[in-house]
Design a protein around this motif. Structure first.
Motif, PDB file in Angstrom:
ATOM      1  N   ARG A   6     -27.864  48.142   5.377  1.00 48.49           N
ATOM      2  CA  ARG A   6     -27.683  47.697   3.996  1.00 48.49           C
ATOM      3  C   ARG A   6     -28.357  46.342   3.842  1.00 48.49           C
ATOM      4  NH1 ARG A   6     -22.396  45.564   0.615  1.00 48.49           N
ATOM      5  NH2 ARG A   6     -23.611  44.960  -1.219  1.00 48.49           N
ATOM      6  N   PHE A   7     -29.359  46.296   2.992  1.00 44.90           N
ATOM      7  CA  PHE A   7     -30.060  45.045   2.728  1.00 44.90           C
ATOM      8  C   PHE A   7     -29.647  44.540   1.350  1.00 44.90           C
ATOM      9  CE2 PHE A   7     -32.643  47.114   5.907  1.00 44.90           C
ATOM     10  CZ  PHE A   7     -32.883  46.073   6.789  1.00 44.90           C
ATOM     11  N   ARG A   8     -29.084  43.350   1.315  1.00 50.17           N
ATOM     12  CA  ARG A   8     -28.603  42.788   0.061  1.00 50.17           C
ATOM     13  C   ARG A   8     -29.738  42.137  -0.716  1.00 50.17           C
ATOM     14  NH1 ARG A   8     -24.785  42.770   3.775  1.00 50.17           N
ATOM     15  NH2 ARG A   8     -22.628  43.245   3.140  1.00 50.17           N
ATOM     16  N   SER A   9     -29.667  42.248  -2.019  1.00 52.45           N
ATOM     17  CA  SER A   9     -30.564  41.479  -2.865  1.00 52.45           C
ATOM     18  C   SER A   9     -30.216  40.003  -2.699  1.00 52.45           C
ATOM     19  CB  SER A   9     -30.413  41.892  -4.325  1.00 52.45           C
ATOM     20  OG  SER A   9     -29.140  41.487  -4.816  1.00 52.45           O
ATOM     21  N   LEU A  10     -31.099  39.137  -3.156  1.00 52.02           N
ATOM     22  CA  LEU A  10     -30.823  37.711  -3.058  1.00 52.02           C
ATOM     23  C   LEU A  10     -29.546  37.358  -3.813  1.00 52.02           C
ATOM     24  CD1 LEU A  10     -31.478  34.862  -2.197  1.00 52.02           C
ATOM     25  CD2 LEU A  10     -33.154  34.724  -4.070  1.00 52.02           C
ATOM     26  N   ASP A  11     -29.341  37.920  -4.995  1.00 54.46           N
ATOM     27  CA  ASP A  11     -28.124  37.655  -5.762  1.00 54.46           C
ATOM     28  C   ASP A  11     -26.874  38.090  -4.993  1.00 54.46           C
ATOM     29  OD1 ASP A  11     -28.982  36.328  -7.964  1.00 54.46           O
ATOM     30  OD2 ASP A  11     -29.014  38.065  -9.296  1.00 54.46           O
ATOM     31  N   GLU A  12     -26.927  39.278  -4.418  1.00 54.99           N
ATOM     32  CA  GLU A  12     -25.780  39.777  -3.650  1.00 54.99           C
ATOM     33  C   GLU A  12     -25.516  38.881  -2.443  1.00 54.99           C
ATOM     34  OE1 GLU A  12     -25.991  44.605  -4.354  1.00 54.99           O
ATOM     35  OE2 GLU A  12     -27.342  43.680  -2.890  1.00 54.99           O
ATOM     36  N   TYR A  13     -26.583  38.450  -1.788  1.00 46.86           N
ATOM     37  CA  TYR A  13     -26.424  37.620  -0.594  1.00 46.86           C
ATOM     38  C   TYR A  13     -25.838  36.255  -0.945  1.00 46.86           C
ATOM     39  CZ  TYR A  13     -27.409  35.395   3.866  1.00 46.86           C
ATOM     40  OH  TYR A  13     -27.285  34.726   5.061  1.00 46.86           O
ATOM     41  N   LEU A  14     -26.287  35.661  -2.041  1.00 46.54           N
ATOM     42  CA  LEU A  14     -25.725  34.386  -2.473  1.00 46.54           C
ATOM     43  C   LEU A  14     -24.223  34.503  -2.721  1.00 46.54           C
ATOM     44  CD1 LEU A  14     -28.534  33.206  -4.907  1.00 46.54           C
ATOM     45  CD2 LEU A  14     -27.889  32.073  -2.766  1.00 46.54           C
ATOM     46  N   ASP A  15     -23.808  35.588  -3.360  1.00 49.92           N
ATOM     47  CA  ASP A  15     -22.377  35.796  -3.604  1.00 49.92           C
ATOM     48  C   ASP A  15     -21.616  35.925  -2.288  1.00 49.92           C
ATOM     49  OD1 ASP A  15     -22.423  35.636  -6.363  1.00 49.92           O
ATOM     50  OD2 ASP A  15     -22.753  37.787  -6.639  1.00 49.92           O
TER      51      ASP A  15
END
Length: 314
Positions: free
Chosen positions: A238-247
Protein backbone atom coordinates in the motif's frame (compact mmCIF):
# COMPACT_ATOMS: atom_id res chain seq x y z
CA UNK A 1 8.88 25.76 20.84
CA UNK A 2 8.39 27.76 17.63
CA UNK A 3 7.33 24.68 15.65
CA UNK A 4 4.66 22.09 16.46
CA UNK A 5 7.38 19.44 16.81
CA UNK A 6 10.94 19.16 18.12
CA UNK A 7 13.16 20.38 15.27
CA UNK A 8 16.45 18.61 14.58
CA UNK A 9 18.04 21.74 13.11
CA UNK A 10 17.20 23.75 16.23
CA UNK A 11 18.48 20.99 18.51
CA UNK A 12 21.72 20.74 16.50
CA UNK A 13 22.23 24.48 16.93
CA UNK A 14 21.65 24.13 20.67
CA UNK A 15 24.23 21.34 20.88
CA UNK A 16 26.97 22.94 18.79
CA UNK A 17 26.10 26.60 18.28
CA UNK A 18 25.45 28.13 14.86
CA UNK A 19 24.28 26.42 11.67
CA UNK A 20 25.59 22.83 11.57
CA UNK A 21 25.79 20.68 8.45
CA UNK A 22 26.22 16.90 8.31
CA UNK A 23 28.69 15.70 5.68
CA UNK A 24 27.92 12.22 4.36
CA UNK A 25 30.81 9.78 4.05
CA UNK A 26 31.38 6.37 2.50
CA UNK A 27 34.29 5.01 4.53
CA UNK A 28 34.34 1.61 2.83
CA UNK A 29 32.56 -0.35 5.55
CA UNK A 30 30.50 -3.41 4.65
CA UNK A 31 27.36 -5.07 5.98
CA UNK A 32 26.95 -8.51 7.57
CA UNK A 33 23.68 -8.88 5.69
CA UNK A 34 25.54 -8.65 2.39
CA UNK A 35 28.93 -10.29 2.87
CA UNK A 36 27.64 -13.74 3.84
CA UNK A 37 27.97 -13.37 7.61
CA UNK A 38 24.18 -13.22 7.90
CA UNK A 39 23.08 -13.20 4.25
CA UNK A 40 24.24 -12.13 0.81
CA UNK A 41 21.18 -10.31 -0.50
CA UNK A 42 20.89 -7.58 2.12
CA UNK A 43 17.59 -6.15 3.32
CA UNK A 44 14.93 -6.46 0.65
CA UNK A 45 14.44 -2.68 0.38
CA UNK A 46 18.08 -1.62 0.36
CA UNK A 47 20.03 0.15 -2.34
CA UNK A 48 22.55 2.35 -0.58
CA UNK A 49 23.36 4.62 -3.50
CA UNK A 50 19.86 6.14 -3.42
CA UNK A 51 20.78 8.16 -0.34
CA UNK A 52 24.50 8.93 -0.64
CA UNK A 53 25.76 12.06 -2.45
CA UNK A 54 27.84 11.67 -5.59
CA UNK A 55 31.04 12.80 -3.88
CA UNK A 56 30.85 9.85 -1.47
CA UNK A 57 32.93 6.96 -2.78
CA UNK A 58 35.23 4.75 -0.74
CA UNK A 59 38.00 5.23 -3.33
CA UNK A 60 38.42 8.76 -1.97
CA UNK A 61 40.00 9.37 1.41
CA UNK A 62 37.79 10.54 4.25
CA UNK A 63 39.59 13.88 4.20
CA UNK A 64 38.91 14.35 0.49
CA UNK A 65 35.24 13.46 0.89
CA UNK A 66 34.97 15.99 3.71
CA UNK A 67 36.67 18.70 1.64
CA UNK A 68 34.36 18.05 -1.32
CA UNK A 69 31.31 17.92 0.94
CA UNK A 70 32.18 21.25 2.54
CA UNK A 71 32.70 22.81 -0.90
CA UNK A 72 29.35 21.45 -2.10
CA UNK A 73 27.39 22.65 0.93
CA UNK A 74 29.03 26.07 0.91
CA UNK A 75 27.90 26.46 -2.69
CA UNK A 76 24.38 25.19 -1.94
CA UNK A 77 23.63 26.62 1.51
CA UNK A 78 26.40 29.13 2.40
CA UNK A 79 25.23 29.28 6.03
CA UNK A 80 26.91 26.39 7.84
CA UNK A 81 29.48 27.40 10.43
CA UNK A 82 30.31 23.91 11.69
CA UNK A 83 30.38 20.45 10.18
CA UNK A 84 29.78 16.95 11.50
CA UNK A 85 31.15 13.88 9.72
CA UNK A 86 28.24 11.56 8.94
CA UNK A 87 29.41 7.98 8.43
CA UNK A 88 26.36 7.03 6.39
CA UNK A 89 27.01 4.28 3.85
CA UNK A 90 26.36 0.71 5.03
CA UNK A 91 27.23 -0.32 8.63
CA UNK A 92 29.81 2.03 10.09
CA UNK A 93 30.76 0.03 13.17
CA UNK A 94 31.18 -3.19 11.20
CA UNK A 95 34.97 -3.48 11.49
CA UNK A 96 37.60 -4.19 14.15
CA UNK A 97 38.07 -1.43 16.69
CA UNK A 98 41.48 -0.44 15.32
CA UNK A 99 39.90 0.23 11.91
CA UNK A 100 37.17 2.35 13.50
CA UNK A 101 39.79 4.34 15.40
CA UNK A 102 41.66 5.07 12.19
CA UNK A 103 38.57 6.21 10.22
CA UNK A 104 37.01 8.26 13.01
CA UNK A 105 40.34 9.88 13.94
CA UNK A 106 40.88 11.00 10.34
CA UNK A 107 37.44 12.61 10.28
CA UNK A 108 37.91 14.37 13.62
CA UNK A 109 41.34 15.61 12.53
CA UNK A 110 39.73 17.77 9.86
CA UNK A 111 39.93 21.39 11.08
CA UNK A 112 36.25 22.14 10.31
CA UNK A 113 34.74 18.95 11.75
CA UNK A 114 33.41 19.10 15.32
CA UNK A 115 31.83 15.69 15.71
CA UNK A 116 30.60 12.38 14.34
CA UNK A 117 27.27 10.84 13.45
CA UNK A 118 27.64 7.10 12.93
CA UNK A 119 24.98 5.16 11.07
CA UNK A 120 25.00 1.42 11.74
CA UNK A 121 23.03 -1.72 12.52
CA UNK A 122 22.08 -2.76 16.06
CA UNK A 123 23.91 -6.07 15.63
CA UNK A 124 27.20 -4.35 14.74
CA UNK A 125 28.08 -2.84 18.12
CA UNK A 126 29.55 -4.30 21.29
CA UNK A 127 30.72 -3.01 24.65
CA UNK A 128 34.27 -2.35 23.46
CA UNK A 129 33.13 -0.21 20.53
CA UNK A 130 30.57 1.68 22.60
CA UNK A 131 33.16 2.34 25.32
CA UNK A 132 35.44 3.83 22.66
CA UNK A 133 32.66 6.09 21.39
CA UNK A 134 31.99 7.16 24.97
CA UNK A 135 35.66 8.22 25.22
CA UNK A 136 35.38 10.25 22.01
CA UNK A 137 32.27 11.96 23.34
CA UNK A 138 34.26 13.52 26.18
CA UNK A 139 35.70 16.01 23.67
CA UNK A 140 33.47 15.77 20.60
CA UNK A 141 29.83 15.59 19.59
CA UNK A 142 29.06 11.89 18.97
CA UNK A 143 25.74 10.38 17.90
CA UNK A 144 24.93 6.81 16.87
CA UNK A 145 22.01 6.16 14.50
CA UNK A 146 20.56 2.68 14.28
CA UNK A 147 18.53 1.30 11.42
CA UNK A 148 15.61 -0.35 13.22
CA UNK A 149 12.96 -0.09 10.46
CA UNK A 150 10.14 -1.76 12.43
CA UNK A 151 9.28 -2.95 15.94
CA UNK A 152 7.62 -6.08 14.48
CA UNK A 153 9.74 -9.23 14.36
CA UNK A 154 7.44 -10.62 11.67
CA UNK A 155 8.17 -7.60 9.46
CA UNK A 156 11.91 -7.77 10.19
CA UNK A 157 11.95 -11.40 9.02
CA UNK A 158 9.95 -10.53 5.93
CA UNK A 159 12.39 -7.81 4.86
CA UNK A 160 15.41 -10.04 5.63
CA UNK A 161 16.70 -7.64 8.22
CA UNK A 162 18.84 -10.26 9.95
CA UNK A 163 18.06 -9.27 13.55
CA UNK A 164 15.01 -9.00 15.78
CA UNK A 165 13.63 -5.96 17.56
CA UNK A 166 15.09 -7.01 20.91
CA UNK A 167 18.56 -6.67 19.35
CA UNK A 168 17.72 -3.08 18.46
CA UNK A 169 16.37 -2.33 21.93
CA UNK A 170 19.49 -3.78 23.56
CA UNK A 171 21.85 -1.72 21.34
CA UNK A 172 19.89 1.51 21.91
CA UNK A 173 19.81 1.01 25.67
CA UNK A 174 23.53 0.17 25.82
CA UNK A 175 24.36 3.28 23.80
CA UNK A 176 22.18 5.57 25.89
CA UNK A 177 23.67 4.24 29.13
CA UNK A 178 27.01 5.66 28.00
CA UNK A 179 25.57 9.13 27.64
CA UNK A 180 25.78 9.07 23.84
CA UNK A 181 23.17 10.67 21.60
CA UNK A 182 21.25 7.82 20.01
CA UNK A 183 18.88 7.83 17.06
CA UNK A 184 16.70 5.26 15.31
CA UNK A 185 15.29 5.00 11.81
CA UNK A 186 11.88 3.53 10.91
CA UNK A 187 10.19 2.89 7.56
CA UNK A 188 6.46 3.62 7.56
CA UNK A 189 4.32 1.37 5.39
CA UNK A 190 6.30 -1.83 5.01
CA UNK A 191 4.20 -4.74 3.64
CA UNK A 192 1.79 -6.03 6.26
CA UNK A 193 1.97 -2.92 8.46
CA UNK A 194 -1.31 -1.06 8.38
CA UNK A 195 -2.38 2.24 9.93
CA UNK A 196 -3.38 0.82 13.31
CA UNK A 197 -0.02 -0.91 13.78
CA UNK A 198 2.01 2.11 12.68
CA UNK A 199 0.24 4.36 15.16
CA UNK A 200 0.39 1.79 17.97
CA UNK A 201 4.09 1.21 17.29
CA UNK A 202 4.70 4.74 18.59
CA UNK A 203 4.23 3.44 22.14
CA UNK A 204 7.20 1.12 21.67
CA UNK A 205 9.32 3.89 20.13
CA UNK A 206 8.49 6.11 23.10
CA UNK A 207 9.80 3.43 25.46
CA UNK A 208 13.28 3.54 23.91
CA UNK A 209 15.91 5.91 25.37
CA UNK A 210 16.29 7.76 22.07
CA UNK A 211 17.49 11.28 21.46
CA UNK A 212 16.39 11.47 17.81
CA UNK A 213 14.10 9.59 15.47
CA UNK A 214 13.86 9.37 11.68
CA UNK A 215 10.84 8.17 9.73
CA UNK A 216 10.43 7.81 6.03
CA UNK A 217 7.82 6.55 3.65
CA UNK A 218 8.14 3.16 2.00
CA UNK A 219 9.92 3.61 -1.33
CA UNK A 220 10.64 0.95 -3.91
CA UNK A 221 14.01 1.01 -5.63
CA UNK A 222 15.10 -0.71 -8.80
CA UNK A 223 17.03 -3.97 -8.64
CA UNK A 224 15.98 -4.75 -5.06
CA UNK A 225 14.30 -7.88 -3.77
CA UNK A 226 11.34 -5.77 -2.63
CA UNK A 227 10.86 -4.38 -6.15
CA UNK A 228 10.73 -7.93 -7.48
CA UNK A 229 8.26 -8.86 -4.74
CA UNK A 230 6.09 -5.90 -5.76
CA UNK A 231 6.13 -6.97 -9.40
CA UNK A 232 4.88 -10.43 -8.39
CA UNK A 233 2.37 -9.33 -5.72
CA UNK A 234 1.45 -5.64 -6.00
CA UNK A 235 -1.67 -6.30 -3.91
CA UNK A 236 0.59 -6.85 -0.86
CA UNK A 237 1.74 -3.21 -0.93
CA UNK A 238 0.00 0.00 0.00
CA UNK A 239 1.56 3.24 -1.15
CA UNK A 240 0.07 6.34 0.43
CA UNK A 241 -0.43 9.59 -1.41
CA UNK A 242 1.44 12.54 0.03
CA UNK A 243 -1.78 13.80 1.66
CA UNK A 244 -2.46 10.40 3.24
CA UNK A 245 1.13 10.15 4.46
CA UNK A 246 1.05 13.61 6.04
CA UNK A 247 -2.08 12.64 7.96
CA UNK A 248 -0.41 9.42 9.14
CA UNK A 249 2.73 11.24 10.31
CA UNK A 250 0.69 13.82 12.22
CA UNK A 251 -1.20 11.04 14.04
CA UNK A 252 2.09 9.32 14.92
CA UNK A 253 3.73 12.53 16.09
CA UNK A 254 0.71 13.53 18.18
CA UNK A 255 1.49 10.39 20.21
CA UNK A 256 5.27 10.72 20.07
CA UNK A 257 7.19 11.48 23.25
CA UNK A 258 7.42 15.29 23.35
CA UNK A 259 11.17 15.40 24.03
CA UNK A 260 12.11 13.26 21.01
CA UNK A 261 13.90 15.18 18.25
CA UNK A 262 12.35 14.47 14.84
CA UNK A 263 15.21 14.52 12.36
CA UNK A 264 13.24 13.39 9.34
CA UNK A 265 9.73 12.24 8.49
CA UNK A 266 10.17 11.52 4.77
CA UNK A 267 12.99 11.08 2.30
CA UNK A 268 13.80 11.84 -1.29
CA UNK A 269 15.88 9.85 -3.75
CA UNK A 270 16.93 10.52 -7.36
CA UNK A 271 14.21 9.48 -9.86
CA UNK A 272 16.54 7.00 -11.55
CA UNK A 273 16.31 4.74 -8.49
CA UNK A 274 12.52 4.60 -8.21
CA UNK A 275 10.47 1.55 -9.09
CA UNK A 276 6.72 1.82 -8.70
CA UNK A 277 4.56 4.57 -7.15
CA UNK A 278 6.24 7.68 -5.76
CA UNK A 279 5.50 11.37 -5.12
CA UNK A 280 7.57 12.75 -7.97
CA UNK A 281 9.98 15.62 -7.53
CA UNK A 282 9.34 17.24 -4.17
CA UNK A 283 12.20 18.51 -2.03
CA UNK A 284 12.76 17.96 1.65
CA UNK A 285 12.21 21.65 2.45
CA UNK A 286 8.78 21.54 0.81
CA UNK A 287 7.84 18.42 2.78
CA UNK A 288 8.62 20.12 6.09
CA UNK A 289 6.52 23.13 5.08
CA UNK A 290 3.60 20.85 4.20
CA UNK A 291 3.91 19.02 7.52
CA UNK A 292 3.90 22.27 9.50
CA UNK A 293 0.80 23.40 7.61
CA UNK A 294 -0.95 20.09 8.31
CA UNK A 295 -0.21 20.47 12.02
CA UNK A 296 -1.49 24.05 11.89
CA UNK A 297 -4.67 23.01 10.07
CA UNK A 298 -5.36 20.40 12.73
CA UNK A 299 -4.35 22.77 15.56
CA UNK A 300 -2.12 19.97 16.79
CA UNK A 301 1.43 19.37 18.02
CA UNK A 302 3.94 16.65 18.88
CA UNK A 303 3.09 14.82 22.10
CA UNK A 304 -0.49 16.06 22.18
CA UNK A 305 -1.78 12.55 22.95
CA UNK A 306 1.36 11.22 24.63
CA UNK A 307 0.75 9.18 27.76
CA UNK A 308 3.65 7.57 29.57
CA UNK A 309 2.59 3.93 29.66
CA UNK A 310 4.50 0.63 29.47
CA UNK A 311 4.77 -0.41 25.81
CA UNK A 312 2.75 -3.31 24.48
CA UNK A 313 4.78 -6.41 23.77
CA UNK A 314 5.33 -6.93 20.07
Amino acid sequence: MDKPFRSYAAWFREQLGGRVQKLSLDAGFGCPNRDGTLATGGCTFCINGAFTPSYCTPEKSITRQLDEGIAFHRWRYRKATKYVAYFQAYSNTYAPLEVLRERYTEALSHPEVVGLVIGTRPDCVDNEKLDYLQELAHNHFVAVEYGVESTSDETLRRINRGHDFQTARHAIEATARRGLHVGAHFILGLPGEEEEFLIRQTEVINSLPLTTVKFHQLQLFRDTAMAREYDRHPEAFRFRSLDEYLDLVVEIMRRLRPDLIVERFASEAPPRFHHGPNWGLIRNEQLWQLLEKRFSDKKSYQGEFYISLPPKTE
